[in-house]
Design an enzyme around this catalytic site. Structure first.
Site, PDB file in Angstrom:
ATOM      1  N   ASN A  31       0.879  -1.177   0.000  1.00 19.68           N
ATOM      2  CA  ASN A  31       0.000   0.000   0.000  1.00 19.68           C
ATOM      3  C   ASN A  31       0.912   1.221   0.000  1.00 19.68           C
ATOM      4  O   ASN A  31       1.488   1.560   1.033  1.00 19.68           O
ATOM      5  CB  ASN A  31      -0.891  -0.028   1.247  1.00 19.68           C
ATOM      6  CG  ASN A  31      -1.748   1.218   1.374  1.00 19.68           C
ATOM      7  OD1 ASN A  31      -1.777   2.050   0.471  1.00 19.68           O
ATOM      8  ND2 ASN A  31      -2.423   1.356   2.515  1.00 19.68           N
ATOM      9  N   TRP A  32       1.052   1.837  -1.164  1.00 24.44           N
ATOM     10  CA  TRP A  32       2.001   2.959  -1.273  1.00 24.44           C
ATOM     11  C   TRP A  32       1.464   4.230  -0.614  1.00 24.44           C
ATOM     12  O   TRP A  32       2.200   5.212  -0.477  1.00 24.44           O
ATOM     13  CB  TRP A  32       2.322   3.237  -2.744  1.00 24.44           C
ATOM     14  CG  TRP A  32       3.056   2.122  -3.443  1.00 24.44           C
ATOM     15  CD1 TRP A  32       3.429   0.912  -2.895  1.00 24.44           C
ATOM     16  CD2 TRP A  32       3.520   2.111  -4.797  1.00 24.44           C
ATOM     17  NE1 TRP A  32       4.089   0.153  -3.834  1.00 24.44           N
ATOM     18  CE2 TRP A  32       4.156   0.855  -5.012  1.00 24.44           C
ATOM     19  CE3 TRP A  32       3.465   3.013  -5.856  1.00 24.44           C
ATOM     20  CZ2 TRP A  32       4.725   0.508  -6.244  1.00 24.44           C
ATOM     21  CZ3 TRP A  32       4.033   2.669  -7.084  1.00 24.44           C
ATOM     22  CH2 TRP A  32       4.659   1.431  -7.268  1.00 24.44           C
ATOM     23  N   LYS A  33       0.197   4.237  -0.258  1.00 21.51           N
ATOM     24  CA  LYS A  33      -0.442   5.406   0.351  1.00 21.51           C
ATOM     25  C   LYS A  33      -0.208   6.649  -0.532  1.00 21.51           C
ATOM     26  O   LYS A  33      -0.139   6.531  -1.747  1.00 21.51           O
ATOM     27  CB  LYS A  33       0.042   5.596   1.794  1.00 21.51           C
ATOM     28  CG  LYS A  33      -0.140   4.303   2.614  1.00 21.51           C
ATOM     29  CD  LYS A  33       0.025   4.491   4.082  1.00 21.51           C
ATOM     30  CE  LYS A  33      -0.172   3.147   4.794  1.00 21.51           C
ATOM     31  NZ  LYS A  33      -0.111   3.238   6.245  1.00 21.51           N
ATOM     32  N   HIS A 119      -9.471   1.312   4.965  1.00 21.98           N
ATOM     33  CA  HIS A 119      -8.196   1.456   5.685  1.00 21.98           C
ATOM     34  C   HIS A 119      -8.411   2.391   6.877  1.00 21.98           C
ATOM     35  O   HIS A 119      -9.197   3.344   6.785  1.00 21.98           O
ATOM     36  CB  HIS A 119      -7.128   2.019   4.740  1.00 21.98           C
ATOM     37  CG  HIS A 119      -5.751   1.933   5.325  1.00 21.98           C
ATOM     38  ND1 HIS A 119      -5.312   2.818   6.277  1.00 21.98           N
ATOM     39  CD2 HIS A 119      -4.744   1.054   5.127  1.00 21.98           C
ATOM     40  CE1 HIS A 119      -4.079   2.493   6.633  1.00 21.98           C
ATOM     41  NE2 HIS A 119      -3.706   1.417   5.945  1.00 21.98           N
ATOM     42  N   GLU A 121      -6.784   4.756   7.925  1.00 21.58           N
ATOM     43  CA  GLU A 121      -6.537   6.166   7.609  1.00 21.58           C
ATOM     44  C   GLU A 121      -7.747   6.791   6.925  1.00 21.58           C
ATOM     45  O   GLU A 121      -8.020   7.978   7.097  1.00 21.58           O
ATOM     46  CB  GLU A 121      -5.256   6.291   6.757  1.00 21.58           C
ATOM     47  CG  GLU A 121      -4.017   6.055   7.624  1.00 21.58           C
ATOM     48  CD  GLU A 121      -2.837   5.427   6.907  1.00 21.58           C
ATOM     49  OE1 GLU A 121      -2.818   5.393   5.668  1.00 21.58           O
ATOM     50  OE2 GLU A 121      -1.919   4.940   7.612  1.00 21.58           O
ATOM     51  N   GLU A 189      -5.127  -4.705  10.666  1.00 20.55           N
ATOM     52  CA  GLU A 189      -4.068  -3.722  10.873  1.00 20.55           C
ATOM     53  C   GLU A 189      -4.343  -2.958  12.168  1.00 20.55           C
ATOM     54  O   GLU A 189      -5.162  -2.023  12.171  1.00 20.55           O
ATOM     55  CB  GLU A 189      -4.033  -2.725   9.708  1.00 20.55           C
ATOM     56  CG  GLU A 189      -3.794  -3.365   8.361  1.00 20.55           C
ATOM     57  CD  GLU A 189      -3.261  -2.352   7.343  1.00 20.55           C
ATOM     58  OE1 GLU A 189      -2.172  -2.582   6.827  1.00 20.55           O
ATOM     59  OE2 GLU A 189      -3.916  -1.333   7.101  1.00 20.55           O
ATOM     60  N   GLY A 195       2.952   2.300  10.846  1.00 18.93           N
ATOM     61  CA  GLY A 195       3.989   3.329  10.709  1.00 18.93           C
ATOM     62  C   GLY A 195       4.703   3.695  12.004  1.00 18.93           C
ATOM     63  O   GLY A 195       5.362   4.729  12.072  1.00 18.93           O
ATOM     64  N   SER A 235       3.719  -2.100  10.398  1.00 20.13           N
ATOM     65  CA  SER A 235       5.161  -2.190  10.635  1.00 20.13           C
ATOM     66  C   SER A 235       5.776  -3.531  10.239  1.00 20.13           C
ATOM     67  O   SER A 235       6.680  -4.037  10.921  1.00 20.13           O
ATOM     68  CB  SER A 235       5.489  -1.853  12.093  1.00 20.13           C
ATOM     69  OG  SER A 235       5.135  -0.508  12.375  1.00 20.13           O
ATOM     70  N   GLY A 257       5.101   1.420   4.638  1.00 22.38           N
ATOM     71  CA  GLY A 257       6.440   1.996   4.465  1.00 22.38           C
ATOM     72  C   GLY A 257       7.426   1.091   3.742  1.00 22.38           C
ATOM     73  O   GLY A 257       8.128   1.534   2.817  1.00 22.38           O
TER      74      GLY A 257
HETATM   75  P1  13P Z   1       3.228   0.387   7.673  1.00 20.17           P
HETATM   76  O1  13P Z   1       3.723  -0.899   7.044  1.00 20.17           O
HETATM   77  O2  13P Z   1       3.957   1.596   7.195  1.00 20.17           O
HETATM   78  O3  13P Z   1       3.144   0.265   9.151  1.00 20.17           O
HETATM   79  O4  13P Z   1       1.710   0.586   7.151  1.00 20.17           O
HETATM   80  C1  13P Z   1       0.825  -0.451   7.238  1.00 20.17           C
HETATM   81  C2  13P Z   1      -0.395  -0.091   6.477  1.00 20.17           C
HETATM   82  O5  13P Z   1      -1.134   0.802   6.886  1.00 20.17           O
HETATM   83  C3  13P Z   1      -0.662  -0.816   5.233  1.00 20.17           C
HETATM   84  O6  13P Z   1      -1.946  -0.577   4.768  1.00 20.17           O
END
Ligand code: 13P
Length: 274
Positions: A31-33, A119, A121, A189, A195, A235, A257
């Site tokens: 997931n590149w966000k 997600h 977020e 998650e 993160g 993470s 990440g």
């Molecule tokens: P990280 O791997 O950066 O913790 O993010 C996880 C995530 O939100 C994947 O959707």
């Protein structure tokens, strides 16, 4: 009465374990966000494509989910590699007056086969409810997309011992009854692990994943639940991938990440051995 409940529960558990051996293909999803400009995304995709090609035949499925504006370019950069393309959200309508939104049909049109929905977020930044996520999931399925439906508790909820309750509510509310193992993947998650470099213990992850599978079993039936993939996200990096990906009920990873660096993303995949 009580005894028969426990016999039934134990039997369910055995079947769920057997289900694992029915082969759930591990999904390694990035997931590149909201990261990377056009060149960054294309370079990253080319790097991932080359590495995945060099792995040859594997039991893994690969997926990258770039931001909307570069989907088409990433699709081109992935040409010839067994890496699927996904988006990070979609609307529940196929077209119309929804300024700033993207429809599921637009995503399939540019080569997406997956979409991440719900997600944390998006739940937090855009107030997305379970109901809305369910609507989006149905629309995505109707328009040929597979969905990755995300769930997970906040740190406060975890501290109050509410992890399983929160995840149960999120599954019941955001996974529609048309979901099956072919069109839906669940991603667990924990919000506090995203993160932050913090992760739950592998025992905790297995416990939550097993509980999620039980809820799916109640909602969608045992056969679907046994086949449905449940990813862990939060993470994940090459050094902890093996620990999580070898767990009985963990069927892949949703990586933030670490999916932005070819060596880390592939490093995780190389540690994905059951
Ligand atoms: P990280 O791997 O950066 O913790 O993010 C996880 C995530 O939100 C994947 O959707």
């Amino acid at each position: 009465m009580l005894k028969s409940f426990f016999i039934r529960a134990n039997k369910d558990e055995t079947n769920i374990k057997k289900g694992k051996k029915m082969a759930r293909k591990l999904l390694i999803a990035g997931n590149w966000k909201m990261n990377g400009l056009l060149k960054d995304g294309v370079d990253l995709a080319k790097g991932v494509a080359a590495e995945v090609k060099s792995l040859g035949k594997t039991d893994l499925e690969f997926l990258v989910c770039p931001p909307f504006p570069i989907l088409t370019f990433v699709k081109k950069a992935l040409r010839g590699a067994k890496v699927a393309l996904g988006a990070q959200d979609c609307h529940f309508d196929v077209k119309g007056a929804h300024t700033g939104d993207v429809s599921p049909v637009m995503l399939t049109d540019v080569g997406c086969t997956y979409v991440i929905l719900g997600h944390s977020e998006r739940r937090a930044d855009h107030d997305e409810s379970n109901e809305l996520i369910s609507k989006k999931t149905i629309a995505a399925h109707q328009n040929g997309l597979k969905t990755i439906v995300c769930i997970g508790e906040t740190e406060a909820e975890r501290d109050e011992g509410k992890t399983i309750d929160v995840c149960t509510k999120q599954i019941l509310g955001s996974v529609p009854s048309c979901a099956d193992a072919k069109n839906t993947v669940i991603a667990y998650e924990p919000v506090w692990a995203i993160g932050t470099g913090k992760t739950p213990t592998s025992k905790d992850v297995q416990e939550v994943h097993a509980a999620i599978r039980k809820v799916l079993s109640k909602k969608l039936g045992k056969s679907i639940a046994n086949k449905m993939r449940i990813l862990y996200g939060g993470s994940v990096k090459p050094s902890n991938a093996k620990e999580f990906l070898s767990l009985e009920d963990v069927d892949g990873a949703l990586i933030g990440g670490a999916s932005l660096k070819v060596e880390d993303f592939l490093g995780i995949a190389k540690n994905a051995v059951k």
